[in-house]
Design a protein around this motif. Sequence first.
Motif, short mmCIF file in Angstrom:
data_model
loop_
_atom_site.label_atom_id
_atom_site.label_comp_id
_atom_site.label_asym_id
_atom_site.label_seq_id
_atom_site.Cartn_x
_atom_site.Cartn_y
_atom_site.Cartn_z
N GLN A 180 0.83 -1.20 0.00
CA GLN A 180 0.00 0.00 0.00
C GLN A 180 0.87 1.26 0.00
O GLN A 180 2.06 1.20 0.32
CB GLN A 180 -0.92 0.02 1.23
CG GLN A 180 -1.73 -1.25 1.43
CD GLN A 180 -2.68 -1.53 0.28
OE1 GLN A 180 -3.10 -0.61 -0.43
NE2 GLN A 180 -3.00 -2.80 0.09
N VAL A 230 -2.01 7.93 1.52
CA VAL A 230 -2.89 8.85 0.79
C VAL A 230 -3.15 10.06 1.69
O VAL A 230 -3.50 9.91 2.86
CB VAL A 230 -4.22 8.16 0.44
CG1 VAL A 230 -5.21 9.17 -0.12
CG2 VAL A 230 -3.99 7.03 -0.55
N THR A 252 -3.93 3.46 0.48
CA THR A 252 -4.60 2.93 -0.70
C THR A 252 -5.37 1.66 -0.40
O THR A 252 -6.13 1.19 -1.24
CB THR A 252 -3.58 2.65 -1.82
OG1 THR A 252 -2.48 1.90 -1.29
CG2 THR A 252 -3.07 3.94 -2.43
N ASN A 257 -8.24 4.98 -3.43
CA ASN A 257 -7.16 5.16 -4.39
C ASN A 257 -6.55 6.56 -4.34
O ASN A 257 -5.39 6.75 -4.71
CB ASN A 257 -7.66 4.87 -5.81
CG ASN A 257 -8.04 3.41 -5.99
OD1 ASN A 257 -7.42 2.53 -5.42
ND2 ASN A 257 -9.08 3.17 -6.78
#
Length: 557
Positions: free
Chosen positions: A132, A135, A200, A204
């Motif tokens: 991952q 974000v 993520t 996204n």
Amino acid sequence: MQRSHRSVTIWEPVRKYLLICVLAYLASSVGYTQAPAGVPARPRLVLVVAIDQMRFDFLDRFEPLYKAGLRQLIDRGGVFTNANYRHASTETGPGHSVLLSGSHPSHSGIVANEWWDPYLNRSINVIDDPTQTTVGGRGRSASPANMLTFTVGDALKATSPRSRVVGVGMKDRSAILMGGRRADGAYWFENDGGNFVTSTYYMNAAPAWLDDWNRSRRVDRFASQSWNRLVDDVALYEKYAGKDAVEGERDRKDITFPHPFVAMPPATEHYVELRRSPFGDEAVLDFALEAMKQHELGKDAETDILAIGFAATDGIGHQWGPDSHEQMDQMLRLDIVLGRLFAQVDATVGLANTVIVLSADHGSRPIVEISQERGVAARRFAPKAIQTAVTSAFAKRYPGVNDLMSYFATDIYLNEDAVRRHKLDIREVERTAIDALLATGAVERVYTHDDLRSTAPSSDPFLELFRNAFFAPRSPHLQLLLKREVYVTSTIGGTGHGSPYEFDRHVPVVFMGPGITAGRYTDASGPEDIAPTVAHLLGLQFPREHDSRVLLEMLNR
């Protein structure tokens, strides 16, 4: 934000597989909470509040001073006065993993905040996930992938896909482990940049509201403030917390109010300081309320779950200890923070439609020097002394063999490849280490994998706690039960946790809301009982540990 199903991603097959595992586990579990008949209508919101390092005595000791959120919980909630963790790993990761899963580390695999991986030849953080990316800002690549069990939120979403589950915390492991595998979002604070972030695993790209929040720099508004006593009455603090500026607090220098910020934003050190001040909880509250709004939690008949991890009590406790004026002040300020939280929930969802649960991931031990003043032969013990005792014993017993220990974290991971390569007997290696450990005078007992795999009855009151914390692929080869009065640390001040003693295991468990009968309940209980009890209130089937239970005594009949 419209309530809808997630968009399909590459993780959807994984989620479907996990759903199958959840349902299979529910179907095959020996001990589980039945979906009960005749329970009250589901609440619109389940609000779970985890206070990092909150000992149970904080609830009682400062009770006369609480006026807001903690006052409501004490007066209107079901308070379990004898709630103790049933495992020995009293650290942040294991504790938070229990709160909404009800699973011991022996089943969740969350045996510590980090463990040694012999295949990768490095330590693994409890929420590490290199597949991952972060974000919303810079930070750790994280997900709940290392957690091998599931939460009430996961079970809820398996039966009610339109329900939403969100975790928010100052710490990543708090938000992620309470949120579970199927959470709609988990958000935590990163010192590097001073942002709330996610990963993520959940989405996204950062939603616009998250970017807007971080750009607003609301978290920086505390920089100009200096932490002083909430109540300008030193005598009051001395009455409830004892004398101030005790030897052994923090670095033995910054031990009196006020406590101004030394570093300023955007320096990473400023955000480190924020974590060990009450302002950290205010930042978490502000963000949690925004996340609640953006995820539209509690807005319709589908039950949602919001789990919030407040961590200032932990940061302050480590520095100044549980008997300090600083920790007392933190609890008074936390009372106000929780009052604000409950008021906002009441305004948007209605407390009549909300079940609130408050607990903690662990407690903490008293400052060593305070224990000494109380006549306890407490002492600080250097971890290097323990490590050296073992390496010296290995050098004497196995000359020329210098790679038998892979990792030392007070507990010991042996290098099994080296044991095989040198054609040694691993039990003899363990015995050599155990003799050296016991000779230090700091160690009461040492448990091996053989001890913890065994199901034989024992008169040892700690053995079951260690067994409940044991997961062979991740647990150390040698787990130490330190003497009660010994605190292993390399610091000159402050305190910690991590033992199986009651000061680390005794925490608050409080429920408040529809279907809950207010009062104090004294029967033995633990945080492991929270998840099956919430599941019962939601009418869900949910597995429970052999030694956990549904807290039926507080439920309206």
